[in-house]
Design a protein around this motif. Structure first.
Motif, PDB file in Angstrom:
ATOM      1  N   LEU A 142       0.854  -1.168   0.000  1.00 44.40           N
ATOM      2  CA  LEU A 142       0.000   0.000   0.000  1.00 44.40           C
ATOM      3  C   LEU A 142       0.897   1.228   0.000  1.00 44.40           C
ATOM      4  O   LEU A 142       1.724   1.405   0.895  1.00 44.40           O
ATOM      5  N   SER A 143       0.768   2.056  -1.015  1.00 42.04           N
ATOM      6  CA  SER A 143       1.671   3.197  -1.099  1.00 42.04           C
ATOM      7  C   SER A 143       1.036   4.488  -0.593  1.00 42.04           C
ATOM      8  O   SER A 143       1.733   5.408  -0.212  1.00 42.04           O
ATOM      9  N   ASP A 144      -0.307   4.553  -0.594  1.00 43.81           N
ATOM     10  CA  ASP A 144      -0.917   5.830  -0.236  1.00 43.81           C
ATOM     11  C   ASP A 144      -2.353   5.647   0.219  1.00 43.81           C
ATOM     12  O   ASP A 144      -3.083   4.816  -0.329  1.00 43.81           O
ATOM     13  N   GLN A 145      -2.755   6.415   1.220  1.00 45.32           N
ATOM     14  CA  GLN A 145      -4.147   6.529   1.631  1.00 45.32           C
ATOM     15  C   GLN A 145      -4.491   8.008   1.699  1.00 45.32           C
ATOM     16  O   GLN A 145      -3.705   8.805   2.208  1.00 45.32           O
ATOM     17  N   LYS A 146      -5.647   8.360   1.179  1.00 42.69           N
ATOM     18  CA  LYS A 146      -6.052   9.761   1.190  1.00 42.69           C
ATOM     19  C   LYS A 146      -7.517   9.866   1.584  1.00 42.69           C
ATOM     20  O   LYS A 146      -8.381   9.281   0.940  1.00 42.69           O
ATOM     21  N   ILE A 147      -7.776  10.597   2.654  1.00 41.93           N
ATOM     22  CA  ILE A 147      -9.162  10.846   3.065  1.00 41.93           C
ATOM     23  C   ILE A 147      -9.740  11.932   2.161  1.00 41.93           C
ATOM     24  O   ILE A 147      -9.121  12.986   1.961  1.00 41.93           O
ATOM     25  N   ILE A 148     -10.895  11.684   1.589  1.00 40.92           N
ATOM     26  CA  ILE A 148     -11.564  12.699   0.773  1.00 40.92           C
ATOM     27  C   ILE A 148     -12.126  13.764   1.707  1.00 40.92           C
ATOM     28  O   ILE A 148     -12.942  13.462   2.587  1.00 40.92           O
ATOM     29  N   GLN A 149     -11.682  14.990   1.537  1.00 49.14           N
ATOM     30  CA  GLN A 149     -12.137  16.076   2.394  1.00 49.14           C
ATOM     31  C   GLN A 149     -13.618  16.388   2.143  1.00 49.14           C
ATOM     32  O   GLN A 149     -14.125  16.211   1.037  1.00 49.14           O
ATOM     33  N   GLN A 150     -14.284  16.876   3.191  1.00 54.42           N
ATOM     34  CA  GLN A 150     -15.715  17.150   3.091  1.00 54.42           C
ATOM     35  C   GLN A 150     -16.048  18.081   1.934  1.00 54.42           C
ATOM     36  O   GLN A 150     -17.032  17.877   1.222  1.00 54.42           O
ATOM     37  N   GLU A 151     -15.210  19.099   1.722  1.00 49.82           N
ATOM     38  CA  GLU A 151     -15.508  20.059   0.660  1.00 49.82           C
ATOM     39  C   GLU A 151     -15.307  19.464  -0.734  1.00 49.82           C
ATOM     40  O   GLU A 151     -15.805  20.020  -1.735  1.00 49.82           O
ATOM     41  N   ASP A 152     -14.618  18.333  -0.827  1.00 47.80           N
ATOM     42  CA  ASP A 152     -14.379  17.694  -2.120  1.00 47.80           C
ATOM     43  C   ASP A 152     -15.443  16.650  -2.469  1.00 47.80           C
ATOM     44  O   ASP A 152     -15.510  16.191  -3.618  1.00 47.80           O
ATOM     45  N   LEU A 153     -16.248  16.270  -1.490  1.00 47.73           N
ATOM     46  CA  LEU A 153     -17.206  15.186  -1.715  1.00 47.73           C
ATOM     47  C   LEU A 153     -18.248  15.488  -2.795  1.00 47.73           C
ATOM     48  O   LEU A 153     -18.573  14.602  -3.593  1.00 47.73           O
ATOM     49  N   PRO A 154     -18.805  16.719  -2.869  1.00 45.39           N
ATOM     50  CA  PRO A 154     -19.780  16.961  -3.945  1.00 45.39           C
ATOM     51  C   PRO A 154     -19.222  16.679  -5.333  1.00 45.39           C
ATOM     52  O   PRO A 154     -19.862  15.992  -6.141  1.00 45.39           O
ATOM     53  N   LEU A 155     -18.029  17.193  -5.636  1.00 51.16           N
ATOM     54  CA  LEU A 155     -17.438  16.935  -6.943  1.00 51.16           C
ATOM     55  C   LEU A 155     -17.169  15.448  -7.138  1.00 51.16           C
ATOM     56  O   LEU A 155     -17.473  14.885  -8.199  1.00 51.16           O
ATOM     57  N   GLU A 156     -16.609  14.788  -6.127  1.00 52.12           N
ATOM     58  CA  GLU A 156     -16.311  13.364  -6.236  1.00 52.12           C
ATOM     59  C   GLU A 156     -17.576  12.556  -6.535  1.00 52.12           C
ATOM     60  O   GLU A 156     -17.567  11.640  -7.360  1.00 52.12           O
ATOM     61  N   PHE A 157     -18.663  12.917  -5.854  1.00 53.68           N
ATOM     62  CA  PHE A 157     -19.922  12.194  -6.031  1.00 53.68           C
ATOM     63  C   PHE A 157     -20.508  12.458  -7.411  1.00 53.68           C
ATOM     64  O   PHE A 157     -20.825  11.514  -8.158  1.00 53.68           O
ATOM     65  N   PHE A 158     -20.622  13.732  -7.785  1.00 54.25           N
ATOM     66  CA  PHE A 158     -21.322  14.062  -9.019  1.00 54.25           C
ATOM     67  C   PHE A 158     -20.526  13.713 -10.270  1.00 54.25           C
ATOM     68  O   PHE A 158     -21.113  13.423 -11.320  1.00 54.25           O
ATOM     69  N   MET A 159     -19.194  13.720 -10.191  1.00 51.50           N
ATOM     70  CA  MET A 159     -18.417  13.360 -11.372  1.00 51.50           C
ATOM     71  C   MET A 159     -18.573  11.873 -11.696  1.00 51.50           C
ATOM     72  O   MET A 159     -18.275  11.433 -12.817  1.00 51.50           O
ATOM     73  N   ASN A 160     -19.072  11.110 -10.749  1.00 49.61           N
ATOM     74  CA  ASN A 160     -19.384   9.701 -10.997  1.00 49.61           C
ATOM     75  C   ASN A 160     -20.846   9.517 -11.400  1.00 49.61           C
ATOM     76  O   ASN A 160     -21.136   8.996 -12.471  1.00 49.61           O
ATOM     77  N   VAL A 161     -21.774   9.955 -10.567  1.00 45.82           N
ATOM     78  CA  VAL A 161     -23.179   9.608 -10.800  1.00 45.82           C
ATOM     79  C   VAL A 161     -23.762  10.280 -12.043  1.00 45.82           C
ATOM     80  O   VAL A 161     -24.680   9.742 -12.672  1.00 45.82           O
ATOM     81  N   LEU A 162     -23.245  11.445 -12.416  1.00 40.92           N
ATOM     82  CA  LEU A 162     -23.805  12.117 -13.588  1.00 40.92           C
ATOM     83  C   LEU A 162     -23.295  11.523 -14.899  1.00 40.92           C
ATOM     84  O   LEU A 162     -23.750  11.932 -15.982  1.00 40.92           O
ATOM     85  N   ARG A 163     -22.375  10.572 -14.828  1.00 42.36           N
ATOM     86  CA  ARG A 163     -22.027   9.788 -16.020  1.00 42.36           C
ATOM     87  C   ARG A 163     -23.189   8.901 -16.456  1.00 42.36           C
ATOM     88  O   ARG A 163     -23.249   8.452 -17.601  1.00 42.36           O
TER      89      ARG A 163
END
Length: 392
Positions: A309-330
């Motif tokens: 395992l080389s890296d773990q990154k917690i998705i910050q709260q302010e980044d969650l909208p973009l992370e969510f919508f860039m997937n579901v709106l596909r």
């Protein structure tokens, strides 16, 4: 909240080797060095994958596996026996859902009838065959190792081996490709009767040979004509576009990909594999955080790692909208509005100003109870997503 209401859990398994690197490919893939008579470290890699999975088991949190996807690279370079070992070792560690989908990517230049039958016996129940084109000239320009006959034979062999579900991966907008050539490729793919098509335009990605020395690509007007005519042909054949580049017969959508686009969870094992995991809080009453994981990219480093395992990154709260919508709106049909809070832990009210603005622009559906673009919004998806990017 209990493990049963966590997102579905999938598993992505990365096999990083290819016979040779294609000039358009930006995936973590490594051509075999034939000058050094390089051979696949198949057994060592199988053991490394299972060790990798063992160290990720704490992310399972009581769930069964929803789907498994062998990607690459070229997974069909691995023997059916190796695939069987991986699947058996996985099943010993994580229970499978009864209707689990198990997909393996295959290159037409590396498979034969007996291999497909072996994969099917091992438990693979869906194939994704990387055709890209049926044109000898275009295949040569793309650096592919197979020919038209290999591509057709691969699809026919998949069916003979027992596969009722297989995807054909096809690109358009190839170097100097005409509309007639692109549509001929598409018609040939349809004639082979897959239940799923991945059909998408060639793009020049950074860190590829094509990006460094761009080939002559079709003009925008030709690309538009290919897209319009091709989608009409696909629809006429009974396929439905359910995501940006995915077309399926009714009920044959790729369950693994749907889990990605619905912001589900997935473990990623193998060199360079990515994962996305939702973690419950200590009380088990809600989401504590969402984590992205990345494994060592170098196959040599991955094989020698004590903990791959080389890296773990917690998705910050302010980044969650973009992370969510860039997937579901596909997804053309989007997702229910309630899924936003279920998958992010945030109230949807936090995104309402952006959603309202997009509805006013006619880019997001109104009054449906779903988070989905309009037809116009789907055509300009990047512009829709930029609204969430600028809000960060």
């Amino acid at each position: 909240m209990s493990p049963s209401v966590l997102p579905p859990l999938s598993l992505y398994i990365h096999i990083p080797w290819c016979v040779q690197k294609c000039p358009y490919c930006d995936f973590n893939s490594h051509g075999l060095d034939r000058r050094k008579d390089q051979t696949l470290p198949e057994q060592a890699y199988v053991q490394a994958l299972l060790q990798d999975l063992e160290q990720d088991l704490h992310w399972v949190q009581g769930r069964k596996l929803h789907s498994i996807f062998f990607g690459g690279g070229t997974p069909s370079l691995f023997s059916p026996q190796a695939i069987d070992q991986i699947l058996a070792g996985t099943a010993q560690r994580i229970p499978f859902e009864d209707n689990i989908e198990i997909t393996l990517e295959a290159n037409p230049g590396t498979v034969e009838q007996g291999r497909f039958e072996g994969y099917y016996t091992a438990g693979v129940n869906r194939l994704s065959i990387g055709i890209q084109s049926f044109s000898p000239d275009k295949l040569k320009r793309l650096g592919r190792i197979h020919n038209r006959h290999d591509a057709i034979r691969a699809a026919e062999s998949a069916r003979k081996a027992g596969f009722t579900r297989f995807n054909l991966d096809l690109m358009h907008g190839l170097p100097e490709q005409t509309e007639q050539e692109a549509l001929a490729d598409l018609q040939q793919a349809i004639d082979l009767q897959p239940d799923h098509l991945s059909w998408y335009q060639l793009t020049l990605e950074p860190n590829t040979a094509f990006y460094q020395s761009p080939p002559p690509l079709p003009e925008d007007e030709i690309l538009w004509q290919i897209q319009e005519s091709g989608q009409a042909m696909i629809h006429q054949a009974g396929f439905r576009q359910y995501e940006v580049s995915g077309y399926s017969l009714p009920g044959s959508e790729a369950r693994h990909n749907l889990n990605y686009w619905q912001f589900g969870d997935y473990l990623g094992i193998g060199a360079g594999a990515h994962g996305k995991i939702s973690q419950l809080n200590a009380a088990g009453t809600g989401l504590d955080k969402i984590i992205r994981t990345t494994k060592y990219r170098s196959p040599k480093q991955y094989l020698s790692a004590i903990q791959p395992l080389s890296d773990q990154k917690i998705i910050q709260q302010e980044d969650l909208p973009l992370e969510f919508f860039m997937n579901v709106l596909r997804l053309k049909e989007g997702v229910p509005e309630a899924l936003y809070q279920a998958r992010t832990g945030q109230a949807i009210a936090s995104t309402e100003p952006i959603l309202q603005h997009l509805r006013q622009l006619g880019l997001l559906q109104t009054g449906t109870g779903r988070l989905a673009t309009t037809e116009e919004g789907f055509s300009y998806l990047n512009a829709v997503l930029e609204q969430f990017l600028s809000a960060e």
